[in-house]
Design a protein around this motif. Sequence first.
Motif, short mmCIF file in Angstrom:
data_model
loop_
_atom_site.label_atom_id
_atom_site.label_comp_id
_atom_site.label_asym_id
_atom_site.label_seq_id
_atom_site.Cartn_x
_atom_site.Cartn_y
_atom_site.Cartn_z
N ASN A 40 9.55 4.99 -7.23
CA ASN A 40 8.26 4.02 -6.76
C ASN A 40 8.74 2.98 -5.88
OD1 ASN A 40 7.71 5.56 -9.18
ND2 ASN A 40 5.57 4.99 -8.63
N THR A 41 8.98 3.21 -4.53
CA THR A 41 9.42 2.19 -3.82
C THR A 41 8.61 2.30 -2.38
OG1 THR A 41 11.25 1.16 -2.63
CG2 THR A 41 11.54 3.43 -2.89
N TYR A 42 9.08 1.57 -1.53
CA TYR A 42 8.44 1.53 -0.05
C TYR A 42 9.47 1.35 1.01
CZ TYR A 42 8.40 -3.31 -0.59
OH TYR A 42 8.74 -4.88 -0.61
N TYR A 43 9.20 1.57 2.19
CA TYR A 43 10.21 1.11 3.49
C TYR A 43 9.49 0.67 4.38
CZ TYR A 43 14.12 1.14 6.65
OH TYR A 43 15.12 0.65 7.54
N HIS A 44 8.39 1.36 5.03
CA HIS A 44 7.53 0.73 6.25
C HIS A 44 6.30 1.10 5.93
CE1 HIS A 44 8.21 5.16 6.76
NE2 HIS A 44 7.25 5.06 7.54
N TRP A 45 5.49 0.41 6.54
CA TRP A 45 4.08 0.53 6.56
C TRP A 45 3.59 1.86 6.96
CZ3 TRP A 45 -0.19 2.58 9.23
CH2 TRP A 45 -1.34 2.41 8.64
N MET A 46 2.91 2.71 5.82
CA MET A 46 2.23 4.06 6.12
C MET A 46 0.93 3.96 5.45
SD MET A 46 4.78 6.14 3.34
CE MET A 46 6.23 5.81 3.98
N PRO A 47 0.06 5.03 5.83
CA PRO A 47 -1.18 5.38 5.09
C PRO A 47 -0.99 5.55 3.83
CG PRO A 47 -1.09 6.54 7.32
CD PRO A 47 0.19 6.01 7.27
N GLY A 48 -1.77 4.86 2.89
CA GLY A 48 -1.66 5.19 1.31
C GLY A 48 -0.88 4.19 0.83
N LEU A 49 0.06 3.30 1.52
CA LEU A 49 0.68 2.27 0.87
C LEU A 49 -0.16 1.10 0.60
CD1 LEU A 49 3.43 1.11 0.03
CD2 LEU A 49 3.75 0.24 2.35
N ARG A 50 -0.13 0.54 -0.64
CA ARG A 50 -1.19 -0.51 -1.15
C ARG A 50 -0.30 -1.46 -1.76
NH1 ARG A 50 -5.27 1.91 -4.91
NH2 ARG A 50 -6.02 -0.09 -4.99
N ARG A 51 -0.61 -2.52 -1.71
CA ARG A 51 0.05 -3.75 -2.37
C ARG A 51 -0.67 -4.12 -3.93
NH1 ARG A 51 -0.66 -8.67 1.71
NH2 ARG A 51 -2.59 -7.41 1.81
N PRO A 52 0.08 -4.15 -5.06
CA PRO A 52 -0.65 -4.40 -6.25
C PRO A 52 -1.16 -5.80 -5.94
CG PRO A 52 1.63 -4.11 -6.68
CD PRO A 52 1.30 -3.98 -4.97
N PRO A 53 -2.24 -6.31 -6.70
CA PRO A 53 -3.09 -7.29 -6.55
C PRO A 53 -2.35 -8.59 -6.60
CG PRO A 53 -4.21 -5.72 -8.05
CD PRO A 53 -3.00 -5.22 -7.70
N ALA A 54 -1.38 -8.94 -7.47
CA ALA A 54 -0.48 -10.06 -7.64
C ALA A 54 0.17 -10.15 -6.23
CB ALA A 54 0.30 -9.92 -8.69
N ILE A 55 0.87 -9.13 -5.68
CA ILE A 55 1.64 -9.12 -4.54
C ILE A 55 0.73 -9.24 -3.40
CG2 ILE A 55 3.06 -7.74 -3.01
CD1 ILE A 55 4.24 -8.75 -5.78
N ALA A 56 -0.46 -8.79 -3.24
CA ALA A 56 -1.31 -9.16 -2.33
C ALA A 56 -1.55 -10.52 -2.12
CB ALA A 56 -2.74 -8.31 -2.12
N LEU A 57 -1.96 -11.07 -3.30
CA LEU A 57 -2.32 -12.53 -3.46
C LEU A 57 -1.19 -13.34 -2.87
CD1 LEU A 57 -4.25 -14.58 -4.51
CD2 LEU A 57 -2.94 -14.53 -6.82
N TYR A 58 0.01 -13.17 -3.20
CA TYR A 58 1.18 -14.00 -2.89
C TYR A 58 1.93 -13.58 -1.53
CZ TYR A 58 1.16 -16.19 -7.49
OH TYR A 58 0.83 -16.67 -8.57
N SER A 59 1.36 -12.61 -0.92
CA SER A 59 1.91 -12.26 0.38
C SER A 59 1.08 -12.28 1.65
CB SER A 59 2.45 -10.84 0.41
OG SER A 59 1.67 -9.86 0.01
#
Length: 252
Positions: free
Chosen positions: A98-117
């Motif tokens: 459950n990880t990521y590397y680069h931006w791709m369709p479908g990738l979403r930030r959890p709300p707390a990560i979106a808030l702080y990033s």
Amino acid sequence: MHGFPDNVHLYDRLLPPLAGRRPVVRFDFLGWGRSDKPPGYPYTSANQAGDLDAVADAVATRLGTDQVVLVAHDASGPPAIDWALSNPSRVAALVLLNTYYHWMPGLRRPPAIALYSTPVVRAAARAVARRWPDLDRRLYVWQVGGFIRDPEVRRPLVAHLYEQYLSARPAFWRLNDDLLATVLSRRRRIGALRRFSPPVRVIFGARDRYLNPKVARRLAALFPNSELHLLDTAGHYVQVDEPRQVAELIAP
């Protein structure tokens, strides 16, 4: 390797079923958990790859093997994959949980990560966290607790992770600053992913709404020698929800 906002204790439930199969080394990145926390240090994905390089060298010295199985989760995906691309001969296998590397369709930030990033918003959010620490704690418990299926596991683990989160908050915030630039810049390395020959195992909890099955399938499709495993009963913390299944897939 852990992501954010956690530490090595994310793997507490995974270690027992891995015991006896092979030596296991887990570590906190600089700034996290019990590691050193130098003031003003640039906690970025690129510098985390340097942390991993130091650990891999120490493993080679201590255990006498130059090859490692890298296990990455969440924010450790970029440094793990960067290091693997630079050192393919030292990678026995690359395991992506459950990880990521680069931006791709479908990738979403959890709300707390979106808030702080998110630029501008993150400055206000951090000011609120400093002024009202109980609100910050509740946000942490809500977000991280939502990643764990079993309430009997959730309560003690979230409390344990939060204890070490407070001292790691500068690293957490700085890595959030680096997040958007990281996922955009790594798109330039898609060609290198397609040429990466060591085995790759993509093991995702299918109930994760953010690093979700669509992300897992796209990651697996990029590597020429990959296996995809979607665990229907697990979420974002797949190694917490299904430690025995994950252990079998890491070290079959």
